[in-house]
Write an enzyme that holds these catalytic residues in place. Structure first.
Site, short mmCIF file in Angstrom:
data_model
loop_
_atom_site.label_atom_id
_atom_site.label_comp_id
_atom_site.label_asym_id
_atom_site.label_seq_id
_atom_site.Cartn_x
_atom_site.Cartn_y
_atom_site.Cartn_z
N CYS A 145 33.60 -15.49 45.25
CA CYS A 145 32.57 -15.69 46.53
C CYS A 145 34.09 -16.17 47.53
O CYS A 145 34.47 -17.30 47.19
CB CYS A 145 31.62 -16.67 46.48
SG CYS A 145 31.08 -16.84 44.83
N TYR A 154 28.29 -10.30 52.47
CA TYR A 154 28.45 -9.12 52.13
C TYR A 154 28.60 -9.06 50.78
O TYR A 154 28.97 -9.78 49.89
CB TYR A 154 29.92 -8.44 52.65
CG TYR A 154 29.71 -7.99 54.32
CD1 TYR A 154 29.83 -6.80 54.57
CD2 TYR A 154 29.36 -8.99 55.11
CE1 TYR A 154 29.79 -6.38 55.82
CE2 TYR A 154 29.69 -8.55 56.39
CZ TYR A 154 29.74 -7.16 56.76
OH TYR A 154 29.89 -7.03 58.09
#
Length: 290
Positions: free
Chosen positions: A144, A209
């Site tokens: 992430c 995303y």
């Protein structure tokens, strides 16, 4: 590259000597600096002065921050967007994660979350390192992070900027070479917008995303970023969720991972196993989840 980064690459400011207990200090740049950049206006000097003060003040205030994380906080420029994912500017990772600025200025930045599955359809998880500024030692999806304000990571078409950033960070965090995770193998499945405080000072406000990829890879975690890794199947992930909900073993999950688990992951996992991920993709909708 940001203006302040360009300046630091050309010259370092000189710290004027003041008594150690002085409440302030001044910074002087060589007189040739603004000429070499083709600038000389008073407004530019004011901007430079503000940028320099902000950086130095951050260094002083967060002197206990891990050196690697502090460098990333001030060198990385995140992409600022509005709630429709239109680029509106950029700012340091430091500013983008200050809850005070998130709340007062509604700073929202782009992010990505990678979900990497092996050929047995097990999901690779990571535990964030203890030195991470936000959400240290929590378990989360494979990787992430943030696309940065640079040409290759600003490309909107087919989420190419986010996919380029994902490839970069899989190497940085997990030691996975770029050739093991080709950019064209990432499948963008969706976008979500969420806000989550980490502690009293730091937090997240991201337009994230969600990128899926199925690859067998060699993992060599970077200890500055990752404390541990493990592959899990569906049942093992459900057991992790149970333990996190029960507060067992001090196990915690990142808020963005939990949002994906609760809203999308298991139905998307079906598509992973069937080889039909493209059928699940919806990049038109921005899911506002928290």
């Amino acid at each position: 590259m940001s203006l302040s980064s360009r300046l630091y690459s050309l010259a370092s400011p000189k710290l004027c000597a003041l008594p150690h207990n002085s409440p302030s200090f001044s910074l002087k740049y060589p007189s040739t600096l603004t000429r070499s950049l083709g600038f000389g206006s008073q407004s530019l000097r004011a901007s430079l002065s503000f940028s320099t003060r902000a950086t130095v003040m951050g260094d002083v205030t967060d002197a206990g921050m891990d050196a690697v994380q502090r460098r990333l906080m001030f060198e990385d420029e995140c992409i600022l967007v509005d709630e429709n994912d239109r680029v509106v500017g950029h700012d340091t990772k430091y500013n983008c994660h200050l809850m005070e600025k998130i709340e007062s200025e509604n700073l929202l930045h782009r992010a990505f979350s990678v979900f990497l599955f092996n050929s047995k359809y097990e999901l690779l998880l990571q535990q964030r390192s203890a030195t991470k500024v936000t959400f240290p030692l929590v378990w989360t999806n494979t990787c992430c992070s943030h696309p940065l304000y640079r040409e290759s990571e600003l490309i909107d078409e087919n989420a190419l900027g986010a996919r380029n950033a994902a490839q970069r960070k899989l190497l940085d965090e997990l030691g996975i070479p770029a050739e093991d995770v080709p950019v064209d193998q990432f499948i963008p499945l969706g976008r979500m917008l969420y806000k989550a405080p980490s502690d009293g000072k730091w937090g997240e406000h991201e337009l994230d995303y969600l990128l899926f990829i199925v690859r067998d890879v060699n993992v060599n975690p970077n200890p500055d970023e990752v404390a541990d890794v493990k592959y899990v199947n569906r049942d093992e992930l459900k057991e992790l969720l149970r333990k996190a909900d029960a507060g067992e073993e001090g196990l915690k999950l990142s808020p963005w991972f939990r949002l994906v688990v609760d809203n999308f992951l298991f139905k998307w996992w079906d598509h992973v196993e069937k080889g039909t991920l493209l059928e699940a993709a919806d990049m038109k909708t921005i899911h506002k989840l928290a």
